[in-house]
Enzyme design. Structure first.
Site, PDB file in Angstrom:
ATOM      1  N   THR A 174       0.852  -1.177   0.000  1.00  0.00           N
ATOM      2  CA  THR A 174       0.000   0.000   0.000  1.00  0.00           C
ATOM      3  C   THR A 174       0.897   1.239   0.000  1.00  0.00           C
ATOM      4  OG1 THR A 174      -1.716  -1.139   1.180  1.00  0.00           O
ATOM      5  CG2 THR A 174      -1.589   1.221   1.561  1.00  0.00           C
ATOM      6  N   THR A 225       0.067   0.727   6.679  1.00  0.00           N
ATOM      7  CA  THR A 225       0.181  -0.359   5.707  1.00  0.00           C
ATOM      8  C   THR A 225       0.366  -1.657   6.474  1.00  0.00           C
ATOM      9  OG1 THR A 225       1.468  -1.362   3.950  1.00  0.00           O
ATOM     10  CG2 THR A 225       2.680   0.094   5.426  1.00  0.00           C
TER      11      THR A 225
HETATM   12  N1  ASP Z   1      -3.492  -2.539   4.367  1.00  0.00           N
HETATM   13  C1  ASP Z   1      -3.737  -3.013   3.027  1.00  0.00           C
HETATM   14  C2  ASP Z   1      -5.002  -3.826   3.008  1.00  0.00           C
HETATM   15  O1  ASP Z   1      -5.199  -4.623   3.893  1.00  0.00           O
HETATM   16  C3  ASP Z   1      -2.634  -3.846   2.475  1.00  0.00           C
HETATM   17  C4  ASP Z   1      -1.250  -3.314   2.603  1.00  0.00           C
HETATM   18  O2  ASP Z   1      -0.997  -2.369   3.357  1.00  0.00           O
HETATM   19  O3  ASP Z   1      -0.369  -3.842   1.931  1.00  0.00           O
HETATM   20  O4  ASP Z   1      -5.754  -3.698   2.080  1.00  0.00           O
END
Ligand code: ASP
Length: 308
Positions: A174, A225
């Site tokens: 993310t 993230t």
């Molecule tokens: N937090 C994001 C999600 O769960 C994924 C990520 O941060 O890579 O959609």
């Protein structure tokens, strides 16, 4: 004094699995995004404009899991989530499950500025995007072979995984940004494709105000993230702000408590970038690495990937 911090995802990022060329490319992507945001802050622009510009840059970079380069869901499509928040007036905008929108963060900003709502989802959000003349792209634009191979490897399983995976490593990708502008206003923005092979319709923490994104001039701005389901349960971004507001903790102590203790106890792998009202930056993570970069007025920019 201005301050800006960005991330491009956290997770298991091993030095020995990363080729020198890839590392250079990841670093350049972060540096370009940081510069896009810093240029705005340097010229007296707002924190909201700075985080928007930094996130657009990362959405356009195919290495990161947001916009172009987003991961594939369980039916081989891209469903994108994004949100942003302004700390001076607590205005916020978010979109989830949108498809073919080039820059979901711009759509989230449109929801904040051009609608009476905070969050719009799926087809309705896309319809709103067309009315607002938001740019759309063809499916091929979002397709990257790297993400496609990741998905092929697990598509016939019930597994879903954090993106950026190299071989058997689990990583996340993310993107997000937090900023304090010269007027002391804070803002946060986050954008993601979610997790590889996620069920159609699944929404993580990134577009949820208080979970993946939060900003309040009285405390801090946060962009997260990590494993979204756990970040939602721990209400990560707002929890850090609350620890500062109600318990008087410093940003550093509040981040430590939430990322290194509360999240770890429930198995919530990931991290975040944060800035407080004084321009102090924290970038904690409980995984082995997190793509991240920061800059403060009068200081050199720093781009980092690994621990330490
Ligand atoms: N937090 C994001 C999600 O769960 C994924 C990520 O941060 O890579 O959609």
């Amino acid at each position: 004094m201005y301050a800006l911090a960005i991330h491009g995802g956290a997770g298991t990022i091993d030095r020995d699995k990363m080729s020198p060329d890839m590392e250079v490319a990841y670093r350049e992507g972060l540096a370009a995004a940081l510069k896009a945001g810093e240029d705005i802050l340097k010229n007296g622009g707002s924190s909201l404009d700075a985080v928007t510009a930094a996130v657009i840059e990362l959405e356009n970079c195919p290495l990161y899991n947001a916009g172009r380069g987003a991961v594939f869901n369980s039916v081989g499509e891209h469903e994108l989530d994004a949100s942003l928040m302004s700390g001076s007036d607590l205005k916020a905008g978010a979109v989830c499950g949108v498809q073919l929108v080039k820059n979901p963060i711009l759509l989230a900003r449109c929801v904040m500025e051009q609608s009476e709502h905070v969050m719009m989802a799926g087809k309705g959000a896309e319809k709103f995007a067309r009315l607002q003349h938001i740019e759309f792209e063809k499916p091929e634009y979002f397709h990257t072979d790297f993400r496609y191979q990741q998905w092929l490897a697990i598509r016939d399983t019930d597994e879903f995984q954090l993106d950026h995976t190299l071989a058997s490593n689990r990583k996340m990708g993310t993107v997000g940004a937090v900023a304090r502008d010269k007027d002391g206003h804070l803002a946060a923005a986050t954008s993601t494709g979610g997790m590889t092979n996620k069920k159609f319709g699944r929404v993580g923490d990134s577009p949820i105000i208080g979970a993946g994104t939060y900003a309040n001039d009285a405390t801090c701005a946060i962009s997260c993230t990590g494993h979204g389901e756990l970040f939602i349960k721990a209400v990560v971004a707002y929890d850090i702000s609350c620890l500062m507001e109600y318990k008087g903790l410093t940003l550093q102590k509040a981040c430590e408590q939430v990322v290194m203790d509360k999240l770890v106890k429930i198995g919530g792998e990931g991290g975040l970038v944060a800035v407080d009202k004084n321009g102090h930056i924290e970038m904690p993570f409980n995984s082995s690495g997190m793509y991240r970069a920061k800059v403060r007025e009068g200081e050199e920019m720093r781009v980092e990937i690994y621990k330490g």
